[in-house]
Design a protein around this motif. Sequence first.
Motif, PDB file in Angstrom:
ATOM      1  N   TRP A 135       0.806  -1.220   0.000  1.00  0.00           N
ATOM      2  CA  TRP A 135       0.000   0.000   0.000  1.00  0.00           C
ATOM      3  C   TRP A 135       0.839   1.271   0.000  1.00  0.00           C
ATOM      4  O   TRP A 135       0.313   2.345  -0.295  1.00  0.00           O
ATOM      5  CB  TRP A 135      -0.932   0.005   1.226  1.00  0.00           C
ATOM      6  CG  TRP A 135      -1.927  -1.108   1.246  1.00  0.00           C
ATOM      7  CD1 TRP A 135      -2.186  -1.991   0.232  1.00  0.00           C
ATOM      8  CD2 TRP A 135      -2.800  -1.463   2.317  1.00  0.00           C
ATOM      9  NE1 TRP A 135      -3.163  -2.878   0.603  1.00  0.00           N
ATOM     10  CE2 TRP A 135      -3.573  -2.574   1.888  1.00  0.00           C
ATOM     11  CE3 TRP A 135      -3.017  -0.968   3.600  1.00  0.00           C
ATOM     12  CZ2 TRP A 135      -4.527  -3.183   2.692  1.00  0.00           C
ATOM     13  CZ3 TRP A 135      -3.973  -1.567   4.402  1.00  0.00           C
ATOM     14  CH2 TRP A 135      -4.717  -2.666   3.956  1.00  0.00           C
ATOM     15  N   GLY A 136       2.126   1.125   0.336  1.00  0.00           N
ATOM     16  CA  GLY A 136       2.996   2.298   0.444  1.00  0.00           C
ATOM     17  C   GLY A 136       3.114   2.746   1.893  1.00  0.00           C
ATOM     18  O   GLY A 136       2.108   2.962   2.562  1.00  0.00           O
ATOM     19  N   TRP A 137       4.361   2.888   2.359  1.00  0.00           N
ATOM     20  CA  TRP A 137       4.581   3.196   3.771  1.00  0.00           C
ATOM     21  C   TRP A 137       4.058   4.579   4.161  1.00  0.00           C
ATOM     22  O   TRP A 137       3.777   4.833   5.330  1.00  0.00           O
ATOM     23  CB  TRP A 137       6.066   3.081   4.108  1.00  0.00           C
ATOM     24  CG  TRP A 137       6.561   1.668   4.043  1.00  0.00           C
ATOM     25  CD1 TRP A 137       7.350   1.114   3.084  1.00  0.00           C
ATOM     26  CD2 TRP A 137       6.281   0.628   4.984  1.00  0.00           C
ATOM     27  NE1 TRP A 137       7.586  -0.215   3.357  1.00  0.00           N
ATOM     28  CE2 TRP A 137       6.950  -0.536   4.518  1.00  0.00           C
ATOM     29  CE3 TRP A 137       5.550   0.556   6.166  1.00  0.00           C
ATOM     30  CZ2 TRP A 137       6.884  -1.752   5.195  1.00  0.00           C
ATOM     31  CZ3 TRP A 137       5.487  -0.647   6.850  1.00  0.00           C
ATOM     32  CH2 TRP A 137       6.153  -1.790   6.369  1.00  0.00           C
ATOM     33  N   THR A 138       3.942   5.467   3.212  1.00  0.00           N
ATOM     34  CA  THR A 138       3.446   6.816   3.526  1.00  0.00           C
ATOM     35  C   THR A 138       1.992   7.013   3.104  1.00  0.00           C
ATOM     36  O   THR A 138       1.482   8.129   3.165  1.00  0.00           O
ATOM     37  CB  THR A 138       4.329   7.872   2.838  1.00  0.00           C
ATOM     38  OG1 THR A 138       4.327   7.647   1.420  1.00  0.00           O
ATOM     39  CG2 THR A 138       5.756   7.809   3.359  1.00  0.00           C
ATOM     40  N   SER A 139       1.338   5.936   2.677  1.00  0.00           N
ATOM     41  CA  SER A 139      -0.054   6.053   2.265  1.00  0.00           C
ATOM     42  C   SER A 139      -0.939   6.307   3.490  1.00  0.00           C
ATOM     43  O   SER A 139      -0.581   5.973   4.627  1.00  0.00           O
ATOM     44  CB  SER A 139      -0.521   4.779   1.550  1.00  0.00           C
ATOM     45  OG  SER A 139      -0.488   3.673   2.431  1.00  0.00           O
ATOM     46  N   GLU A 140      -2.087   6.880   3.249  1.00  0.00           N
ATOM     47  CA  GLU A 140      -2.977   7.253   4.349  1.00  0.00           C
ATOM     48  C   GLU A 140      -3.407   6.055   5.198  1.00  0.00           C
ATOM     49  O   GLU A 140      -3.391   6.144   6.437  1.00  0.00           O
ATOM     50  CB  GLU A 140      -4.204   7.980   3.790  1.00  0.00           C
ATOM     51  CG  GLU A 140      -5.162   8.477   4.872  1.00  0.00           C
ATOM     52  CD  GLU A 140      -6.334   9.258   4.300  1.00  0.00           C
ATOM     53  OE1 GLU A 140      -7.314   9.448   5.036  1.00  0.00           O
ATOM     54  OE2 GLU A 140      -6.259   9.665   3.119  1.00  0.00           O
TER      55      GLU A 140
END
Length: 533
Positions: A245-250
Amino acid sequence: MTQTPPGEHQKPLQSQVSHSDAPGTKKSGYLWIIPVLISLIGAFMAILDSSIVNVAIPTIMNVFNTDTSTVEWVVTIYMLALGVVVPLSGWLGDKLGFKRLYIFSLLSFTFGSLLCSMSWDINSLIIARVVQAIGGGMIMPTTMAMVVRIVPPGMLGGGMGIFGIALLVAPAIGPTLGGYLVEYINWRWIFTINLPIGVLGSLLSYFFIPDFPSSEAGRFDVGGALTSATGLFCLLLALSKGNDWGWTSEPIVLLFYTSAVMLGLFVYLELTQENPLLDLRVFRYPTFSLANFMVTITTVGLYAGIFYLPLFLQIGRGLGAMETGLVMMPGALVSGVMMPIVGFLYDRVGPKVLSVSGLLFLSFMTYLFHYLSIDTPTSTIVMWMALRGLGMSFANMPAQTAALSVIPPELVGRASAITNIITRVSASFGIAVLTSIMNRREVMHAAHLADNITSTNPMLMDFWSQVGSTTGVAPEQAKSLGLLYLQKVISLEAFVRSIDDIFIIAACFTLAGVIPAFFLRKGEGRRRGTVLE
């Protein structure tokens, strides 16, 4: 008046035996080995299931006609459910008695396996995995608590060494057994195989595992249960999905924030409750704290071989799951054979010498794996794995045994639950971090290798000519075919180099565990094994 040391309270009369009747003496011999081996059945099944299911994921995806993101929940939901139920095991063990809880957990795991084998779509399988995890999550900490209470004074290392066989052998057998069942029988058999073993294990446990009288468990800590369940669920989900999901995703940021708030509230509640779900005061025992800190660090290094070497063998070398398991198995067998021997040595020399020497050797062997290449002989990999398995047995078992050896008997159930939680979170954290690093290094290596592909490179000009003469196509087509081939070569080489980098990092993590290992000590004065008469 002599003050009783913390945790050394008088045990109930019904659980006391005279020293001459205690297991491990000349009169009773080594009868304690029988219940320890029987308790190993559940632990082995629970760990085996974690690795055996991964092999069947592609087949399950095809059978139920679903996508990758959905079928991954078959594995993810099991891990999340484990995080929720593990904290409950200590209180339930005190309330019901550890034998009853163990049998219940084993039957629950077996019933969940039955539901999994009968699942008719992906959703029913995911729900069945939750049922399976309810039992599977409590089996490990309950087994550890029983082993510590069954094994007599001075023999705890031997008992934990036998228990450690399941920890290191089951993950390697899983891919081999799972690959065979999926390829030659049916994928449902990865669950069906648990049914007769679970029933047999429950019957043997009923007759041969001694009764553990229930103790005063106190009121159930509802606040601790809710905050720990929510915090661990969010933390484990974030760690498992961060790379996707991406480490900086919401969603990931929100999960980490919720986890931090809930776990912080959990710590506050546990330190202020009269009867906490998990008694965090066990960390006042220095050896317990140091051993768990060491486990947190070294788990990252330990899982590098378990998780990333199979990736190398399957993607880099093109081996199937069963073949990969066969390559991994010698290392696991060495660990399994050495575990009881290391336990025997622990009872005589303590944890410090074994842990320090084991970690140093394991660090060196882990570092050797950064020399892996596509051309590395399989025999060399098998030899490295066997030697690395030797180091794992020395590095792993003494620390876990030392951690529980200093804990008062009435707190062993809660302490084993804490240790189990730390191990699971550390493993998820290590895999998440190392995978993120591997992905970045793979991109970097691919870009570096691609820089050499230029129109002015004379070696490439010769390569285009060879492709054209071999295939008999026009020069432009030969160049296109050659570029396609080189892209695959670069992609594979970048992947292998990123795996090599991971082993260097894992070796550094393992080496860092030497520092706390120097301060480990063997628990003295514990009264163990008093439940057998």
